[in-house]
Scaffold this motif. Structure first.
Motif, PDB file in Angstrom:
ATOM      1  N   CYS A  64       0.802  -1.234   0.013  1.00 39.74           N
ATOM      2  CA  CYS A  64      -0.154  -0.096  -0.136  1.00 39.74           C
ATOM      3  C   CYS A  64       0.880   1.308  -0.039  1.00 39.74           C
ATOM      4  O   CYS A  64       1.857   1.516   0.908  1.00 39.74           O
TER       5      CYS A  64
ATOM      6  N   GLY B 195      -1.306  -1.229   7.056  1.00 41.96           N
ATOM      7  CA  GLY B 195      -2.695  -1.208   7.045  1.00 41.96           C
ATOM      8  C   GLY B 195      -3.495  -0.070   7.256  1.00 41.96           C
ATOM      9  O   GLY B 195      -3.224   0.804   7.927  1.00 41.96           O
ATOM     10  N   CYS B 196      -4.420   0.252   6.237  1.00 40.75           N
ATOM     11  CA  CYS B 196      -5.201   1.569   6.431  1.00 40.75           C
ATOM     12  C   CYS B 196      -6.313   1.230   5.513  1.00 40.75           C
ATOM     13  O   CYS B 196      -6.645   0.175   4.969  1.00 40.75           O
TER      14      CYS B 196
ATOM     15  N   CYS C 113      -0.016   3.294   3.206  1.00 39.86           N
ATOM     16  CA  CYS C 113       0.544   3.187   4.674  1.00 39.86           C
ATOM     17  C   CYS C 113       1.945   2.300   4.342  1.00 39.86           C
ATOM     18  O   CYS C 113       2.374   1.746   5.528  1.00 39.86           O
TER      19      CYS C 113
ATOM     20  N   CYS D 243      -6.208   0.349   1.981  1.00 41.57           N
ATOM     21  CA  CYS D 243      -5.800  -0.888   1.316  1.00 41.57           C
ATOM     22  C   CYS D 243      -6.629  -1.852   2.256  1.00 41.57           C
ATOM     23  O   CYS D 243      -6.523  -3.198   2.510  1.00 41.57           O
TER      24      CYS D 243
HETATM   25 ZN   LIG Z   1      -2.660   0.841   3.443  1.00 40.59          ZN
END
Ligand SMILES: [Zn+2]
Lengths: 345, 814
Positions: free
Chosen positions: A268, A275-276, A271, A279
């Motif tokens: 991604c 993880g955000c 991030c 994504c």
């Molecule tokens: Zn992300």
């Protein structure tokens, strides 16, 4: 020339150089006057040097004299220049001043659509690998859109629900992949093409779907292309397009016209993989469907699948543009709204 | 497809390879089989919630809707609990959270008075336990556990749910056994749960009909159902499933119903075989007929919907009427209820296309139809039916009939598929030996069979037995993919990128579009992209090609021109109160060909602009864009890219494909090789829905195929000698066009004339009726000398004579 004459010429050259520096560096009228007196005054350095001309033997005297006059002219010109410049500057400091913080007179700024820029950048990278750009019809026969691509007409992918049928066997192409068949019919391998264009699906217009959307298709066919070459070419693209620190991931997928098939994820870009929302907290964003060209496609267009192999891929430039610019709603891309386009320009 | 991690761990050893870690398992599955889209915990926070038996239940004295219960948590100290559920059964078990405990949400439970009665803790619903979405009321537990048992432990929770995104070819991964195969180590056998019962029936076979166990089954439509297995279990006690089974279903998000239905669902989730249970007594004549629906026949499905069918749909009927939609959903009339005593378990192989037709006709999509449509393992029916009957015997009791029915020809043996190592090398680039390939393929059931003929080249060829559940493997390339997948795409060696040549030349349209974009961006225009759709007619802007199955009226036609679609974008900008708008778009427009099944497409560029010529500035007013501005843009494209001229033309074009309902009179056009390739000018006020504050709207549209390949300018020596300007003001009849005057000037002038510019247009009474004045500036220059006055005068005379002669021009001044 005699030694006396030569050394006087050297002295004049040094005097000129030093004098010019002193005049130009003066900075205010007092310092300038000091420099003038020092170099050009009655007892100044130039007068001193000219006084020495009499000691030069007759036949060189004329040359040295001319040189001395040239130095004098140069110094006087510099003095005049600098005097004018200083007085202008002093006058400006006293008189009414122009407010140059006022806004400039501007012209309208034009710009390319963000999706166009994504397509162009993708094309540039693959052009370096030998790909050429071609375009194809948006209205297609079911043969090119489905059958030639190993998609039977009773397959869910050919469903009326997802396809705009214009006539019994005529559709708005549901992907740019029909050009795979068209290109291979028209050209002997080696084939390397990129096909940008619109594709159509019966999806209602919502934040992540549009009934018409851009795709960019790639196809490479030749002797000796294997999965290793396919994967390394795509990896090269990912690094060029998304940046050298971007990681990519190939994972199994299914398309009727490629086998083995792969989906390609990139770490991604928002991030960097932690993880955000962009994504969906997976750290990965899917950018491409791809795979080795299915032998059935080669057979449909009359290419020997035992001799030739190849790879094909498809990307959605709109989705990539959304990730790149943080655009939350796909509809913004197609509204033609001025504020949006100016931001992207 | 939701998977239970605990279930997988029961089937296969996940400790050895994956340290028992769900995330590691998920990553592995994503890389070799199918993407795990989500990993979520199920049944966390159940500590302290135990099974409690309701000893007494009575009405709440102060509230109609509440009841007062006395519950036993197994500790010999019964508690009073106020409960809001409509039905609490005395003697049944329910989850109870005691005072001092918390719900999974973190909500702390204390003793408190509810309408005057003290309640010690609460009985919980599946929603409160975060185990279900249904408003099923308080969650009743089966009697297989005793009061005081931890509810979480009995349910096999906590668990981890893995959401698997199935690829359409891998329907075999739609069950836990299928996924476990991908996770198994070489030679590891899967451990299916032992139900503690056993059933090995005597099969009653028949090609289209068979009887046994007090049931007759007939396949009347063999094209829709190739095989139908049925078993009968008599004397079942329908009730809640045992807690472990409820827990399994909840872990994957399935709703427990009763022990019989749950057994069919469990086997579906374990084995991938859709099964259905009928109440035998509801089948008239104790008969099952698999047939096409009759036109107009009705079936009410389990979800309560009534469907009126046509013969495209397939049904399971008894002697008299249809009772279920074959392969899609059971019927309400024949379902298993708490009253049911004898059940029939159906295990069939319905035809994918037949199921798809039924599903489409009824608008239903179910776990069963999904699997049938993609193909199930026709060889695994017996095993699935056996698992289901054994589970029912274990959970609902009863007696299974020793006979079972099997109708339809025995399925043909799955194919043996050859795989050449040389082909693996050619497609994948990997040098693998026979043993390498076997290591990758054997765990998923792709086993090498003894080659019957060995001989020349046999070393290269493996004969692989395809298992019944892999209906997707029919070709060698399918096996090549299996090898690639099992190796793991991410384990392929990296290589350098490789340049290769292409026999395909670049399309000229690509470069043309790029050059048009560059020119227009330089003019300050913004590129828009819109969908190719529009309404059939909007304010006189018409489209030609209709879309027969549009999503909305707004999208019911394909655009026949770019400008109308851009005008819609302009209207959108007006609605956002933008007055200064300048857009262009490159896209495709559509028309019919000779016959209605033929179509024409053309690439076009459209330009729409309105408002100020520049952004406003404090130094003074900025004039609005007018016709001359859009004409300038048209000229820029026409001259620089198309090698053609812009000419006047009020009648836009005879070609309806290019015609714009939007163009006001007195527009201009671009002509090339005798054809009109572009039109532009002022947009009719009636063609745009604009606000009163809007400025005039200007537009231009050009065929992209008019753009010529790049031409490189050839350098011409510029003269070192001075040029001479002479002005000429002439009056001409008002109907003579300036463009014609300029053309005449250019045609009679010699090479000495290097520039012509119109600097003034004037009309006044003193010029006389019907006349106007044009002021021209001419510039003359010779390459090799300074021009004399005489030479220039002679040039000017040439021009003025020509104008007087051709246009009745009168020279006002020179
Ligand atoms: Zn992300």
């Amino acid at each position: 020339m005699t030694e006396v004459g030569a050394s006087l010429l050297d002295r004049l050259a040094a005097l000129e150089e030093q004098g010019l520096v002193a005049i130009r560096a003066a900075g205010d009228s007092d310092a300038l006057e000091t420099a003038r007196v020092d170099y050009l005054g009655r007892n100044g350095r130039l007068a001193d040097a000219m006084g020495a001309i009499g000691t030069v033997e007759a036949k060189a005297r004329r040359e040295v004299g001319q040189r001395a006059n040239a130095v004098k002219t140069a110094l006087l010109a510099a003095l005049e220049d600098e005097t004018r410049r200083l007085s202008d500057a002093e006058a400006a400091g006293k008189g009414p001043r122009l407010d140059t913080t006022l806004p400039a007179r501007r012209s309208w700024v034009g710009g390319l659509h963000p999706v166009t820029r994504v397509i162009d950048e993708i094309a540039e990278i693959f052009q370096d690998l030998g790909f050429t750009r071609v375009e194809g019809p948006e209205i297609e026969t079911t043969w090119y859109n489905f059958t030639a691509l190993n998609i039977p007409l009773d397959h869910p992918a050919a469903d009326m629900m997802d396809t705009f049928y214009l006539h019994d066997d005529v559709v708005l192409r549901t992907h740019t992949s029909p050009m795979q068949a068209r290109v291979m019919e028209a050209h002997e391998p080696p084939v390397r093409v990129l096909v940008p264009g619109l594709a159509y699906r019966r999806d209602s217009f919502d934040p992540s779907h549009a009934p018409a959307f851009e795709q960019i298709e790639g196809l490479a066919v030749d002797e000796g292309i294997d999965f290793i070459e396919f994967r390394s070419s795509i990896q090269h693209f990912v690094k060029q397009f998304f940046g050298k620190d971007t990681r990519s991931r190939f994972r199994p997928s299914y398309y009727p016209f490629t086998e083995p098939s792969a989906e390609v994820d990139v770490s991604c870009t928002v991030c960097s993989g932690s993880g955000c929302p962009t994504c969906k907290r997976t750290g990965w964003i899917t950018i491409m469907g791809s795979g080795m060209v299915d032998p059935a496609v080669f057979e449909a267009v009359g290419i020997d699948p035992e001799r030739y192999t190849g790879y094909a891929f498809g990307m959605g430039p709109a989705r990539i543009a959304m990730v790149r610019h943080g655009i939350p709603d796909m509809r913004l891309l197609y509204e033609g709204e001025l504020d949006f386009l100016e931001q992207m320009a | 497809m939701n998977l239970s991690f605990n279930w997988l761990a029961e089937l296969v050893d996940l400790e050895a390879s994956f340290q028992g870690d769900a995330k590691t398992v998920a990553e592995h599955l994503t890389l070799i089989a199918a993407a795990v889209e989500k990993i979520e915990p199920v049944g966390e926070g159940l500590d302290g919630i135990v099974a409690a038996r309701v000893l007494e239940v009575g009405p709440h004295p102060n509230a109609d809707r509440l009841s007062l219960c006395k519950v036993d948590r197994g500790d010999g100290a019964p508690l009073d609990v106020v409960c809001g559920a409509p039905v609490i059964v005395k003697g049944a078990l329910y989850p109870h959270v005691a005072p001092g405990g918390t719900l999974p949400s973190g909500f702390a439970i204390e003793s408190r008075k509810i309408r005057g009665e003290l309640s010690h803790g609460m009985l919980c619903s599946d929603i409160e336990l975060e185990l279900g979405r249904d408003k099923g009321g308080i969650m009743r537990l089966a009697d297989d556990i005793v009061p005081g048992t931890s509810v979480g432990e009995a349910l096999g929770l906590p668990d981890t749910r893995l959401a698997l995104d199935l690829n359409p070819n891998r329907v075999d991964l739609g069950c836990h056994v299928g996924v476990a195969r991908e996770l198994a180590a070489p030679a590891e056998a899967l451990r299916e749960r032992d139900f503690g019962t056993s059933w090995d029936p005597a099969w009653r076979d028949g090609d289209d009909e068979a009887s046994g166990a007090g049931l007759r089954v007939r396949i009347e439509a063999p094209d829709r159902c190739s095989r139908y297995l049925a078993a009968v279990v008599r004397g079942v006690r329908v009730g809640p499933s045992p807690t472990w089974l409820v827990g399994r279903l909840m872990a994957v998000g399935a709703r427990p119903i009763n022990n019989v239905v749950d057994a069919t669902n469990y086997v579906l989730l374990e084995q991938n075989q859709p099964l259905h249970a009928f109440d035998l007594k509801t089948l008239n004549g104790s008969e099952i007929r698999v047939r096409a629906a009759t036109d107009g026949e009705q079936v009410t499905t389990l979800d309560g919907q009534t469907h009126k069918l046509t013969s495209a749909a397939s049904v399971i009927a008894d002697r008299d009427r249809a009772g279920a939609l074959a392969g899609v959903m059971g019927g309400l009339d024949t379902e298993v209820t708490t009253e049911t005593v004898d059940v029939v378990i159906e295990c069939a192989a319905f035809d994918p296309a037949a199921v798809r037709r039924t599903a489409r006709e009824t608008g239903l999509s179910t776990d069963a139809s999904y699997r049938f449509e993609r193909g199930i393992d026709v060889h695994a029916g017996e095993h699935a039916l056996k698992r289901c009957v054994e589970l029912i015997l274990a959970t609902a009791g009863g007696e299974a009939e020793a006979e079972a029915i099997r109708v339809g020809p025995a399925p043909t043996r799955p194919p043996v598929q050859k795989l050449r190592l040389s082909r693996v090398k050619q497609v994948l680039g990997l040098d693998l030996g026979r043993a390498d390939v076997a290591t990758h393929l054997e765990p998923i059931g792709l086993r090498e069979v003894e080659s019957e003929t060995s001989g020349g080249g046999a070393e290269d060829v493996l004969q692989i037995q395809v298992p019944g559940w892999r209906t997707d493997i029919t070709r060698e390339i399918d096996l090549v993919e299996e090898v690639a997948r099992r190796v793991g795409y991410e384990r392929f060696p990296d290589a350098d990128r490789r340049f290769r040549t292409s026999s395909v030349p670049e399309d000229e349209s690509v470069g043309a579009a790029a050059r048009v974009r560059r020119e227009l961006v330089a003019e300050g225009l913004l590129e828009a992209r819109s969908l190719s759709f529009m309404p059939g007619d909007h304010l006189g802007n018409r489209a030609i090609v209709a879309v027969p199955n549009p999503l909305s009226n707004e999208e019911s036609y394909l655009r026949a021109a770019m400008v109308p679609v851009l005008l819609r974008r302009l209207e959108h900008n007006f609605s956002r109160r933008h007055r200064n708008v300048r857009l262009f778009e490159i896209g495709t427009v559509f028309d019919y060909g000779e016959t209605p099944d033929q179509f024409r497409e053309q690439r076009r560029v459209g330009v729409v602009m309105t408002g100020g010529r520049r952004p406003g500035h404090w130094s003074g007013p900025v004039p609005d864009l007018e016709l001359w501005d859009i004409k300038g843009i048209a000229e820029r494209l026409a001259h620089r890219l198309c090698g053609s001229l812009v000419t006047a033309g009020s009648e836009a074009s005879d070609d309806p494909f290019l015609a714009g309902g939007w163009l006001a009179p007195d527009g201009f056009r671009v002509e090339k090789d005798g054809a009109i390739v572009g039109i532009g000018g002022l947009v009719r006020a009636s063609a745009v829905d604009g606000p009163p504050w809007a400025a005039p709207v200007l537009a231009f549209e050009l065929r992209l195929d008019a753009v010529e390949p790049v031409r490189h300018a050839t350098y011409r020596v510029t003269s070192q000698f001075p040029s001479v300007r002479r002005d000429l003001s002439v009056t001409i009849p008002a109907d003579v066009r300036a463009g014609d005057v300029e053309a005449a000037v250019r045609s009679v002038a010699t090479d000495l004339l290097v520039n012509v510019r119109l600097f003034d247009v004037y009309a006044g009474e003193e010029l006389g009726e019907g006349r106007r004045a044009l002021g021209w500036a001419f510039r003359f220059r010779a390459p090799d000398r300074t021009l004399t006055d005489e030479e220039v005068e002679s040039e000017m005379r040439l021009l003025s004579d020509a104008l007087e002669e051709q246009f009745d021009a009168k020279v006002r001044s020179a």
